[in-house]
Design a protein around this motif. Structure first.
Motif, PDB file in Angstrom:
ATOM      1  N   GLY A   1      93.871 -24.015  38.233  1.00 43.73           N
ATOM      2  CA  GLY A   1      94.318 -25.269  39.066  1.00 43.73           C
ATOM      3  C   GLY A   1      95.433 -26.084  39.126  1.00 43.73           C
ATOM      4  N   GLU A   2      96.556 -25.180  38.057  1.00 44.83           N
ATOM      5  CA  GLU A   2      97.766 -26.353  38.434  1.00 44.83           C
ATOM      6  C   GLU A   2      98.228 -25.349  39.034  1.00 44.83           C
ATOM      7  OE1 GLU A   2      98.529 -29.378  36.870  1.00 44.83           O
ATOM      8  OE2 GLU A   2      96.457 -29.372  35.917  1.00 44.83           O
ATOM      9  N   PRO A   3      99.104 -26.294  40.257  1.00 47.04           N
ATOM     10  CA  PRO A   3     100.282 -25.413  40.960  1.00 47.04           C
ATOM     11  C   PRO A   3     101.873 -24.568  39.912  1.00 47.04           C
ATOM     12  CG  PRO A   3     100.223 -27.648  41.378  1.00 47.04           C
ATOM     13  CD  PRO A   3      99.039 -28.115  39.975  1.00 47.04           C
ATOM     14  N   ASP A   4     102.163 -23.699  40.439  1.00 47.72           N
ATOM     15  CA  ASP A   4     103.038 -22.877  40.057  1.00 47.72           C
ATOM     16  C   ASP A   4     103.998 -22.712  41.442  1.00 47.72           C
ATOM     17  OD1 ASP A   4     104.268 -20.936  38.787  1.00 47.72           O
ATOM     18  OD2 ASP A   4     102.725 -19.188  38.483  1.00 47.72           O
ATOM     19  N   ASN A   5     104.884 -24.233  41.396  1.00 48.67           N
ATOM     20  CA  ASN A   5     105.462 -24.130  42.734  1.00 48.67           C
ATOM     21  C   ASN A   5     106.827 -23.132  42.563  1.00 48.67           C
ATOM     22  OD1 ASN A   5     104.049 -25.543  43.783  1.00 48.67           O
ATOM     23  ND2 ASN A   5     104.820 -27.185  42.263  1.00 48.67           N
TER      24      ASN A   5
ATOM     25  N   ARG B   1     101.661  -9.676  50.621  1.00 50.79           N
ATOM     26  CA  ARG B   1     101.348  -9.015  48.740  1.00 50.79           C
ATOM     27  C   ARG B   1     100.609 -10.490  48.885  1.00 50.79           C
ATOM     28  NH1 ARG B   1     106.339  -9.159  44.497  1.00 50.79           N
ATOM     29  NH2 ARG B   1     104.842  -9.840  42.924  1.00 50.79           N
ATOM     30  N   TRP B   2     100.264 -10.808  47.663  1.00 50.94           N
ATOM     31  CA  TRP B   2      99.403 -12.133  47.328  1.00 50.94           C
ATOM     32  C   TRP B   2     100.546 -13.136  46.236  1.00 50.94           C
ATOM     33  CZ3 TRP B   2      95.269 -13.953  49.355  1.00 50.94           C
ATOM     34  CH2 TRP B   2      94.356 -13.021  50.590  1.00 50.94           C
ATOM     35  N   ILE B   3     100.395 -14.080  46.966  1.00 51.37           N
ATOM     36  CA  ILE B   3     101.354 -14.930  46.326  1.00 51.37           C
ATOM     37  C   ILE B   3     100.529 -15.647  45.479  1.00 51.37           C
ATOM     38  CG2 ILE B   3     103.717 -15.671  45.675  1.00 51.37           C
ATOM     39  CD1 ILE B   3     103.833 -13.113  46.215  1.00 51.37           C
ATOM     40  N   ARG B   4     100.729 -15.600  43.635  1.00 50.70           N
ATOM     41  CA  ARG B   4     100.189 -16.715  42.563  1.00 50.70           C
ATOM     42  C   ARG B   4     101.609 -17.755  43.080  1.00 50.70           C
ATOM     43  NH1 ARG B   4     101.674 -14.701  37.594  1.00 50.70           N
ATOM     44  NH2 ARG B   4     103.825 -17.352  38.263  1.00 50.70           N
ATOM     45  N   THR B   5     100.290 -18.819  43.753  1.00 53.71           N
ATOM     46  CA  THR B   5     100.102 -20.470  43.743  1.00 53.71           C
ATOM     47  C   THR B   5      99.655 -21.352  42.814  1.00 53.71           C
ATOM     48  OG1 THR B   5      98.481 -20.932  45.171  1.00 53.71           O
ATOM     49  CG2 THR B   5     100.399 -20.523  46.217  1.00 53.71           C
ATOM     50  N   SER B   6      98.970 -20.586  41.695  1.00 55.52           N
ATOM     51  CA  SER B   6      97.935 -22.002  40.913  1.00 55.52           C
ATOM     52  C   SER B   6      97.621 -20.616  39.860  1.00 55.52           C
ATOM     53  CB  SER B   6      97.056 -23.074  41.404  1.00 55.52           C
ATOM     54  OG  SER B   6      95.994 -22.490  42.040  1.00 55.52           O
ATOM     55  N   VAL B   7      97.701 -21.723  38.198  1.00 54.55           N
ATOM     56  CA  VAL B   7      97.302 -21.282  37.029  1.00 54.55           C
ATOM     57  C   VAL B   7      96.485 -22.135  36.318  1.00 54.55           C
ATOM     58  CG1 VAL B   7      97.584 -20.188  35.202  1.00 54.55           C
ATOM     59  CG2 VAL B   7      99.095 -19.705  36.673  1.00 54.55           C
TER      60      VAL B   7
ATOM     61  N   GLN C   1      88.172 -18.486  54.144  1.00 56.61           N
ATOM     62  CA  GLN C   1      87.690 -20.250  53.744  1.00 56.61           C
ATOM     63  C   GLN C   1      88.759 -20.104  52.901  1.00 56.61           C
ATOM     64  OE1 GLN C   1      86.418 -22.479  55.271  1.00 56.61           O
ATOM     65  NE2 GLN C   1      87.285 -23.194  53.958  1.00 56.61           N
ATOM     66  N   SER C   2      90.391 -20.423  53.348  1.00 55.32           N
ATOM     67  CA  SER C   2      91.566 -21.262  52.517  1.00 55.32           C
ATOM     68  C   SER C   2      90.276 -21.851  51.313  1.00 55.32           C
ATOM     69  CB  SER C   2      92.088 -22.185  53.451  1.00 55.32           C
ATOM     70  OG  SER C   2      92.617 -20.826  53.404  1.00 55.32           O
ATOM     71  N   ASP C   3      91.518 -22.142  50.512  1.00 53.30           N
ATOM     72  CA  ASP C   3      90.904 -23.217  49.016  1.00 53.30           C
ATOM     73  C   ASP C   3      91.115 -24.294  49.290  1.00 53.30           C
ATOM     74  OD1 ASP C   3      90.875 -20.798  47.552  1.00 53.30           O
ATOM     75  OD2 ASP C   3      92.633 -21.636  46.329  1.00 53.30           O
ATOM     76  N   TYR C   4      89.848 -25.732  48.850  1.00 56.36           N
ATOM     77  CA  TYR C   4      89.768 -27.411  48.461  1.00 56.36           C
ATOM     78  C   TYR C   4      91.082 -27.280  48.339  1.00 56.36           C
ATOM     79  CZ  TYR C   4      87.691 -31.758  47.944  1.00 56.36           C
ATOM     80  OH  TYR C   4      87.534 -32.780  48.076  1.00 56.36           O
ATOM     81  N   LYS C   5      91.661 -28.560  48.915  1.00 56.59           N
ATOM     82  CA  LYS C   5      93.245 -28.948  48.453  1.00 56.59           C
ATOM     83  C   LYS C   5      93.679 -28.219  48.326  1.00 56.59           C
ATOM     84  CE  LYS C   5      90.680 -32.833  46.092  1.00 56.59           C
ATOM     85  NZ  LYS C   5      90.833 -33.464  44.724  1.00 56.59           N
TER      86      LYS C   5
END
Length: 151
Positions: free
Chosen positions: A50-54, A42-48, A79-83
């Motif tokens: 550009g802001e992290p969704d910890n 599953r793909w899990i949301r890590t940001s919205v 290629q993984s996301d920059y930063k």
């Protein structure tokens, strides 16, 4: 000395021609990993925006999802996301590829299906408890139908 070459007009390039494959499908934005026995992906949301969704990431990790290492799925060629805060994992567009044991996710799905069933029973009970003679009640219809185009 006799010339043993074949004349140029007899040469063919049939063996040099690549086979034509007319089927083409655009690459998906989120690739699907090769299935593995006993695991659900599953793909899990890590940001919205550009802001992290910890908070979301922490909740999913507590549910049993584990980030997938990029080295485990080289076929994804991503290629993984920059930063990215998940450097060795597969993250794309603010989404992190994770996996969880299939048994655990089956139990999770069963839990939510039971919760939805209970909610529908509550809605039906509330509907059937209406007691107005001006509006006779009919048994609720619980079927869905999808149509496309002109029917």
């Amino acid at each position: 000395m006799a010339d043993e070459r074949t004349p140029r007009f007899q040469d063919t390039r049939a063996e040099d021609v690549r086979p034509k494959d007319d089927s083409w499908v655009p690459a998906s934005i989120l690739p699907t990993p090769e299935p593995q026995d006993g695991w659900t992906f599953r793909w899990i949301r890590t940001s919205v925006n550009g802001e992290p969704d910890n908070q979301n990431v922490s909740r999913k990790f507590r549910e049993g999802w584990v980030p997938v290492k990029a080295s485990e799925h080289p076929e994804l060629k991503i290629q993984s996301d920059y930063k990215s805060q998940f450097k060795d994992n597969i993250e794309q567009g603010g989404l992190l590829l994770c996996k969880a044991p299939k048994e655990k996710m089956d139990a999770r799905n069963k839990h939510y299906q039971e919760l939805a069933r209970q909610q529908m029973e509550g809605v039906d009970a509330q509907y059937m408890s209406q007691n107005d003679p001006r509006m006779p009640l009919m048994e609720p219809e619980k079927s869905t139908r999808t149509t496309f185009g002109k029917g």
